[in-house]
Design a protein around this motif. Structure first.
Motif, PDB file in Angstrom:
ATOM      1  N   UNK A   1      28.231  54.910   5.283  1.00 51.76           N
ATOM      2  CA  UNK A   1      28.627  53.935   6.319  1.00 51.76           C
ATOM      3  C   UNK A   1      28.472  52.528   5.751  1.00 51.76           C
ATOM      4  N   UNK A   2      29.604  51.878   5.494  1.00 51.69           N
ATOM      5  CA  UNK A   2      29.568  50.526   4.926  1.00 51.69           C
ATOM      6  C   UNK A   2      29.013  49.500   5.908  1.00 51.69           C
ATOM      7  N   UNK A   3      29.239  49.698   7.218  1.00 51.80           N
ATOM      8  CA  UNK A   3      28.753  48.742   8.223  1.00 51.80           C
ATOM      9  C   UNK A   3      27.227  48.730   8.261  1.00 51.80           C
ATOM     10  N   UNK A   4      26.621  49.910   8.268  1.00 52.97           N
ATOM     11  CA  UNK A   4      25.157  49.979   8.308  1.00 52.97           C
ATOM     12  C   UNK A   4      24.549  49.497   6.995  1.00 52.97           C
ATOM     13  N   UNK A   5      25.182  49.815   5.873  1.00 53.72           N
ATOM     14  CA  UNK A   5      24.669  49.369   4.575  1.00 53.72           C
ATOM     15  C   UNK A   5      24.742  47.848   4.475  1.00 53.72           C
ATOM     16  N   UNK A   6      25.835  47.264   4.982  1.00 55.42           N
ATOM     17  CA  UNK A   6      25.956  45.806   4.965  1.00 55.42           C
ATOM     18  C   UNK A   6      24.933  45.139   5.865  1.00 55.42           C
ATOM     19  N   UNK A   7      24.694  45.741   7.029  1.00 51.74           N
ATOM     20  CA  UNK A   7      23.695  45.190   7.955  1.00 51.74           C
ATOM     21  C   UNK A   7      22.297  45.258   7.350  1.00 51.74           C
TER      22      UNK A   7
END
Length: 161
Positions: free
Chosen positions: A31-37
């Protein structure tokens, strides 16, 4: 693991209080969104660790003490200064005396019964004591009241069905 579940634990992982579990690592890899967050939170934590509170100026204490002395030296103004004057004390005493005098002149709590003055506690209607006193005063009326004898009493009545 869902994004909501990992968001609940993300602050602890970003602060370094714990390592992500295998399930969390798997979700972060996919999950790119969670990794970015998580990366943004880690960068924020690093910035907060580097931040230092500014030191007060060297003359802060001296200026604060001077300001306190100025405030203490100011004369009292406003309505609170009147409480310190004897004139106000006398006026309040006079007002209290007038209030008590008008209460007693009106006969507050004192009843004249057969020439004897006695103080009677005034009871509010609806209290248990006043209800019992009313029943006692009207005993003869209620004892001769035949309609009460003819009433049927209901058994097993619930207050809130």
């Amino acid at each position: 693991m869902t994004c909501e579940e990992i968001c609940e634990r993300m602050l602890d992982v970003a602060a370094g209080l714990g390592e992500p579990t295998a399930e969390q690592r798997k979700h972060l890899a996919g999950c790119d969104a969670c990794a970015g967050k998580l990366e943004q939170l880690r960068q924020s934590m690093v910035l907060l660790d580097e931040w230092r509170a500014p030191e007060p100026s060297p003359y802060f204490d001296v200026r604060m003490q001077a300001r306190l002395r100025e405030e203490m030296a100011k004369p009292d103004t406003g309505w609170l200064q009147w409480f310190r004057r004897p004139v106000l004390t006398a006026a309040l005493t006079l007002l209290l005396g007038i209030g008590v005098g008008s209460f007693l002149a009106r006969g507050g709590g004192i009843y004249h019964v057969g020439g004897n003055d006695r103080i009677v506690q005034q009871l509010q209607p609806g209290t248990a004591v006043s209800d019992l006193q009313a029943l006692d005063r009207n005993h003869e009326l209620y004892s001769d009241f035949e309609l009460l004898d003819e009433l049927s009493v209901q058994d097993e009545v619930t207050a809130n069905p």
